[in-house]
Design an enzyme around this catalytic site. Sequence first.
Site, mmCIF file in Angstrom:
data_model
loop_
_atom_site.group_PDB
_atom_site.id
_atom_site.type_symbol
_atom_site.label_atom_id
_atom_site.label_comp_id
_atom_site.label_asym_id
_atom_site.label_seq_id
_atom_site.Cartn_x
_atom_site.Cartn_y
_atom_site.Cartn_z
ATOM 1 N N LYS A 1 -0.863 -7.416 -10.313
ATOM 2 C CA LYS A 1 -0.537 -7.920 -11.645
ATOM 3 C C LYS A 1 -0.982 -9.365 -11.793
ATOM 4 O O LYS A 1 -1.476 -9.766 -12.835
ATOM 5 C CB LYS A 1 0.973 -7.843 -11.857
ATOM 6 C CG LYS A 1 1.383 -6.592 -12.606
ATOM 7 C CD LYS A 1 2.826 -6.746 -13.056
ATOM 8 C CE LYS A 1 3.515 -5.403 -13.047
ATOM 9 N NZ LYS A 1 4.963 -5.507 -13.072
ATOM 10 N N CYS B 1 6.901 -11.438 3.806
ATOM 11 C CA CYS B 1 6.292 -10.112 3.883
ATOM 12 C C CYS B 1 4.789 -10.250 3.600
ATOM 13 O O CYS B 1 4.413 -10.749 2.544
ATOM 14 C CB CYS B 1 6.919 -9.165 2.867
ATOM 15 S SG CYS B 1 6.008 -7.604 2.777
ATOM 16 N N LYS C 1 -7.876 -6.152 -4.489
ATOM 17 C CA LYS C 1 -6.589 -5.472 -4.435
ATOM 18 C C LYS C 1 -5.996 -5.401 -5.855
ATOM 19 O O LYS C 1 -6.105 -6.356 -6.617
ATOM 20 C CB LYS C 1 -5.665 -6.284 -3.512
ATOM 21 C CG LYS C 1 -4.421 -5.540 -3.098
ATOM 22 C CD LYS C 1 -3.558 -6.387 -2.158
ATOM 23 C CE LYS C 1 -2.144 -5.823 -2.173
ATOM 24 N NZ LYS C 1 -1.195 -6.511 -1.343
ATOM 25 N N CYS D 1 12.835 -6.796 2.939
ATOM 26 C CA CYS D 1 11.887 -7.055 1.854
ATOM 27 C C CYS D 1 12.185 -6.075 0.730
ATOM 28 O O CYS D 1 12.123 -4.866 0.930
ATOM 29 C CB CYS D 1 10.437 -6.890 2.306
ATOM 30 S SG CYS D 1 9.290 -6.945 0.899
ATOM 31 N N HIS E 1 3.747 -8.322 0.365
ATOM 32 C CA HIS E 1 4.239 -8.779 -0.930
ATOM 33 C C HIS E 1 4.184 -10.290 -1.106
ATOM 34 O O HIS E 1 4.347 -10.788 -2.218
ATOM 35 C CB HIS E 1 5.667 -8.267 -1.164
ATOM 36 C CG HIS E 1 5.711 -6.775 -1.324
ATOM 37 N ND1 HIS E 1 5.985 -5.908 -0.285
ATOM 38 C CD2 HIS E 1 5.441 -6.007 -2.394
ATOM 39 C CE1 HIS E 1 5.913 -4.667 -0.719
ATOM 40 N NE2 HIS E 1 5.582 -4.687 -1.992
ATOM 41 N N HIS F 1 -0.410 2.467 -12.486
ATOM 42 C CA HIS F 1 -1.778 1.957 -12.409
ATOM 43 C C HIS F 1 -2.691 3.075 -11.912
ATOM 44 O O HIS F 1 -2.239 4.185 -11.609
ATOM 45 C CB HIS F 1 -1.854 0.687 -11.568
ATOM 46 C CG HIS F 1 -1.311 0.825 -10.172
ATOM 47 N ND1 HIS F 1 -1.891 1.647 -9.221
ATOM 48 C CD2 HIS F 1 -0.217 0.282 -9.575
ATOM 49 C CE1 HIS F 1 -1.207 1.574 -8.096
ATOM 50 N NE2 HIS F 1 -0.170 0.768 -8.293
ATOM 51 N N CYS G 1 9.162 -3.812 -0.190
ATOM 52 C CA CYS G 1 8.958 -2.660 0.701
ATOM 53 C C CYS G 1 10.196 -1.773 0.733
ATOM 54 O O CYS G 1 10.114 -0.633 1.176
ATOM 55 C CB CYS G 1 8.684 -3.099 2.136
ATOM 56 S SG CYS G 1 7.230 -4.125 2.386
ATOM 57 N N HIS H 1 -1.854 5.365 -8.901
ATOM 58 C CA HIS H 1 -0.983 6.527 -9.114
ATOM 59 C C HIS H 1 -1.808 7.731 -9.548
ATOM 60 O O HIS H 1 -1.565 8.862 -9.123
ATOM 61 C CB HIS H 1 0.073 6.234 -10.188
ATOM 62 C CG HIS H 1 1.065 5.179 -9.791
ATOM 63 N ND1 HIS H 1 1.085 3.932 -10.357
ATOM 64 C CD2 HIS H 1 2.054 5.187 -8.872
ATOM 65 C CE1 HIS H 1 2.058 3.216 -9.815
ATOM 66 N NE2 HIS H 1 2.662 3.955 -8.904
HETATM 67 ZN ZN LIG Z 1 7.214 -6.202 1.453
#
Ligand SMILES: [Zn+2]
Length: 480
Positions: free
Chosen positions: A303, A143, A300, A126, A146, A19, A129, A22
């Site tokens: 997806k 998390c 943020k 997680c 996430h 995305h 992570c 990067h």
């Molecule tokens: Zn996480």
Amino acid sequence: MPKTAFISTAIPYVNARPHIGHALEYVQTDAMARYLRLTGTDCFFLTGSDENSLKNVRAAEEEGVPTQELCDRYTQVFMELLESLNLSNSDFIRTSSDLHIRGAQELWRRCRPEDIYKQHYSGWYCVGCEDFYTEQDFPDKICPDHGTPLELVEEENYFFKLSNYQDALLKLIESGELRIVPATKRNEILSFIKGGLRDFSISRSRKRAGDWGISVPGDDDQVMYVWYDALANYVTALDLSEGSERFRDYWLECPKRIHVIGKGINRFHTVYWPAMLLSAGLPVPTEVFVHGYLTINGQKISKSLGNVIDPIDQVNQFGIDPVRYYLLRAISPTEDGDYSESRFQEVYNADLANNLGNLARRVETIGAKAGHVVRDAPVGDAPEGYHEAMADYRFNDALATLWSLASHLNQRIEEVKPWELAKRGKTDDLAEFLDEMILGLRRIGYWLEPFLPGTAAKLSALFTPGETIERGDPLFPRLG
Ligand SMILES: [Zn+2]
């Protein structure tokens, strides 16, 4: 031999297409690598792909393809992105390569035996992570990054005795031997270290890893924890085997070893990684530059929100240098920044089309009409503040110095009115004025190379010493 430098991006998980975030890290790292080369340093620029992650295993399971196939496919797309952004990387390391696997095992073996021990372990993991948490960290066992439930993991793992390195790390960072930019990120890490370092797990069972990853030397039932494995890439790419000149020139005897990373992985690069290197008796990084995150239209990147911007599409639509320019100029290098197409158009038209593009066009047009021959003269040093900005990774401020020079030159055209000089037959005055303008544009072009290499090359071709000016295509046609 010239001074050497090493600079790297983080290596992304290759479980999906890249995305725009990067692209930000790639372009920042490339600008610094090119700047170092432009100022006489032999810079090795490394990037690559992180393939041994449980995330990749899960993504492959979801798609029903073998993990290596998924990694191959997305690694290919990441490589396309590097090319479409005109990156000048020296190498690309894949953590599934033999060179990396051998090197990561070599690094493990070189760590002091008293720093690695085996212990029964249970913790909340997680996968997003690829990290463990305690119940105190997140009592609801979700998390926060996430939004997914943490998984309880119980097994016997190898641990790294991070607590052995608390004082050494504090000293490295406080003395500036390991410089963390910006200072806010340095302070975060200093207080994290002062809070006491816990040993961390550096392996997991082969079974839980989905039979995917690098074997722990001498223990085939365990694979290396993906972070231990991934961090090792910075040195494995240089070849850890005996007598490697690459490793000597760009790490062991290299005065500048730089990592460019996102804010979420600071701890891994300024605590775990230097401790691993100290344990292996190797030099630690000298600088870690931490950038912020990108949002898309204020949200943020996610997806599920469907707002993922494909950087390759952006380049195809607007061109390489406009995308590089936006990322380096309109986004704060260290704070979170926003990518929006409306702001993109605004910045493009104001800075690229109306300012620099228009300046080059005017000088080109008047010069071509007058049949002016470009005079050979040294372009001179960068405008004031440029080098200071680059020393602190303030790409936006370095670019601002070039743009204020462009504004000044545009203003000179308004004042001097060269078209009137031409009308009144004042050819000497006109030639002198054109020399001033062209020298200014060549100077901008020269120092612009780290940021907009394509534009720098076009400016240099437009105004080649000894050649008569000819009109070409506009550098930046207006958008919209
Ligand atoms: Zn996480």
